[in-house]
Motif scaffolding. Structure first.
Motif, PDB file in Angstrom:
ATOM      1  N   PRO A  57       0.813  -1.228   0.000  1.00 33.93           N
ATOM      2  CA  PRO A  57       0.000   0.000   0.000  1.00 33.93           C
ATOM      3  C   PRO A  57       0.844   1.276   0.000  1.00 33.93           C
ATOM      4  O   PRO A  57       0.625   2.172  -0.807  1.00 33.93           O
ATOM      5  N   SER A  58       1.818   1.370   0.904  1.00 33.91           N
ATOM      6  CA  SER A  58       2.671   2.559   0.973  1.00 33.91           C
ATOM      7  C   SER A  58       4.000   2.218   1.610  1.00 33.91           C
ATOM      8  O   SER A  58       4.052   1.682   2.720  1.00 33.91           O
ATOM      9  N   ILE A  59       5.047   2.570   0.933  1.00 37.01           N
ATOM     10  CA  ILE A  59       6.404   2.272   1.376  1.00 37.01           C
ATOM     11  C   ILE A  59       6.712   2.880   2.741  1.00 37.01           C
ATOM     12  O   ILE A  59       7.610   2.432   3.444  1.00 37.01           O
ATOM     13  N   ASP A  60       5.945   3.900   3.132  1.00 31.32           N
ATOM     14  CA  ASP A  60       6.199   4.624   4.378  1.00 31.32           C
ATOM     15  C   ASP A  60       5.489   4.044   5.594  1.00 31.32           C
ATOM     16  O   ASP A  60       5.332   4.730   6.607  1.00 31.32           O
ATOM     17  N   THR A  61       5.044   2.797   5.510  1.00 31.51           N
ATOM     18  CA  THR A  61       4.419   2.168   6.669  1.00 31.51           C
ATOM     19  C   THR A  61       5.291   0.998   7.135  1.00 31.51           C
ATOM     20  O   THR A  61       6.075   0.451   6.353  1.00 31.51           O
ATOM     21  N   GLY A  62       5.138   0.630   8.383  1.00 30.85           N
ATOM     22  CA  GLY A  62       5.988  -0.396   8.980  1.00 30.85           C
ATOM     23  C   GLY A  62       5.953  -1.735   8.275  1.00 30.85           C
ATOM     24  O   GLY A  62       6.999  -2.325   7.994  1.00 30.85           O
ATOM     25  N   VAL A  63       4.766  -2.239   7.975  1.00 29.79           N
ATOM     26  CA  VAL A  63       4.659  -3.560   7.345  1.00 29.79           C
ATOM     27  C   VAL A  63       5.181  -3.513   5.911  1.00 29.79           C
ATOM     28  O   VAL A  63       5.866  -4.435   5.458  1.00 29.79           O
ATOM     29  N   CYS A  64       4.910  -2.431   5.202  1.00 26.75           N
ATOM     30  CA  CYS A  64       5.410  -2.281   3.828  1.00 26.75           C
ATOM     31  C   CYS A  64       6.935  -2.208   3.821  1.00 26.75           C
ATOM     32  O   CYS A  64       7.589  -2.758   2.934  1.00 26.75           O
ATOM     33  N   ASP A  65       7.487  -1.530   4.816  1.00 30.03           N
ATOM     34  CA  ASP A  65       8.936  -1.454   4.963  1.00 30.03           C
ATOM     35  C   ASP A  65       9.498  -2.856   5.193  1.00 30.03           C
ATOM     36  O   ASP A  65      10.466  -3.256   4.530  1.00 30.03           O
ATOM     37  N   LEU A  66       8.912  -3.620   6.101  1.00 31.85           N
ATOM     38  CA  LEU A  66       9.371  -4.991   6.364  1.00 31.85           C
ATOM     39  C   LEU A  66       9.319  -5.838   5.099  1.00 31.85           C
ATOM     40  O   LEU A  66      10.263  -6.579   4.789  1.00 31.85           O
ATOM     41  N   GLN A  67       8.218  -5.735   4.365  1.00 30.54           N
ATOM     42  CA  GLN A  67       8.045  -6.532   3.150  1.00 30.54           C
ATOM     43  C   GLN A  67       9.089  -6.150   2.095  1.00 30.54           C
ATOM     44  O   GLN A  67       9.717  -7.010   1.484  1.00 30.54           O
ATOM     45  N   THR A  68       9.286  -4.867   1.907  1.00 34.30           N
ATOM     46  CA  THR A  68      10.243  -4.403   0.904  1.00 34.30           C
ATOM     47  C   THR A  68      11.665  -4.805   1.283  1.00 34.30           C
ATOM     48  O   THR A  68      12.426  -5.293   0.444  1.00 34.30           O
ATOM     49  N   MET A  69      12.022  -4.636   2.533  1.00 37.98           N
ATOM     50  CA  MET A  69      13.365  -5.008   2.975  1.00 37.98           C
ATOM     51  C   MET A  69      13.573  -6.525   2.899  1.00 37.98           C
ATOM     52  O   MET A  69      14.661  -6.985   2.532  1.00 37.98           O
TER      53      MET A  69
END
Length: 170
Positions: A57-69
């Motif tokens: 949904p948005s790179i600036d959220t905690g779960v999105c950050d975890l997924q991207t990393m």
């Protein structure tokens, strides 16, 4: 445009997905997104090998950050697989994020212009104009071999299952 309900929730609240649900065995539809350098990017630009599309949904959220990393780390190990993250974030936000987090193993792409990926792959959340969380894996012929629409948007995808499916294609 097809709309689907009772597929996903955010913090328990039901949301509507716009676009046809893609399924294993489908030919991957084309899409047009934008790179952080403001260049157009489509299905063809993913190349001819195995592809993993991480949708957030948005790179600036905690779960999105975890997924991207998580997928950035996996991309370092799976050099023969093209891994991208697609969101509705502006290219400038993606550029800032990648610089701050040293994301260099995968490409971040923005669907903000016309929601082409979101609509063509059935990931667009009508109420929020964001993409729902998920993973799509395509084989070398752009046939969908795995797809996950994460039922609760605030949860992480099934990394193990997605990576197991990628490894079957190598």
């Amino acid at each position: 445009m097809e709309k689907r309900t009772d597929v996903i929730t955010m913090k328990g609240n039901p949301l509507t997905l716009v676009g046809k649900e893609i399924k294993v065995g489908d030919k991957a539809p084309d899409f047009s997104v934008v790179t952080k350098e403001l260049k157009s990017y489509s299905l063809n630009d993913l190349g001819s090998g195995v592809k993993l599309i991480s949708v957030v949904p948005s790179i600036d959220t905690g779960v999105c950050d975890l997924q991207t990393m998580h997928f950035n780390d996996e991309a370092a190990k799976l050099k023969e697989v093209t891994i991208v993250t697609i969101s509705m974030d502006l290219p400038f936000a993606l550029d800032r994020y990648c610089a701050a987090k040293a994301v260099e193993q995968l490409k971040t792409l923005s669907d903000h212009r016309n929601a082409s990926f979101g609509e063509n792959y059935g990931f667009l959340i009508e109420e929020l104009r964001l993409l729902t969380r998920g993973v799509v894996i395509l084989d070398k012929d752009n046939i969908v071999r795995y797809v996950e629409y994460v039922p609760e948007v605030t949860n992480q995808p099934d990394y193990n299952q997605a990576l197991e499916e990628v490894k079957k294609l190598l």
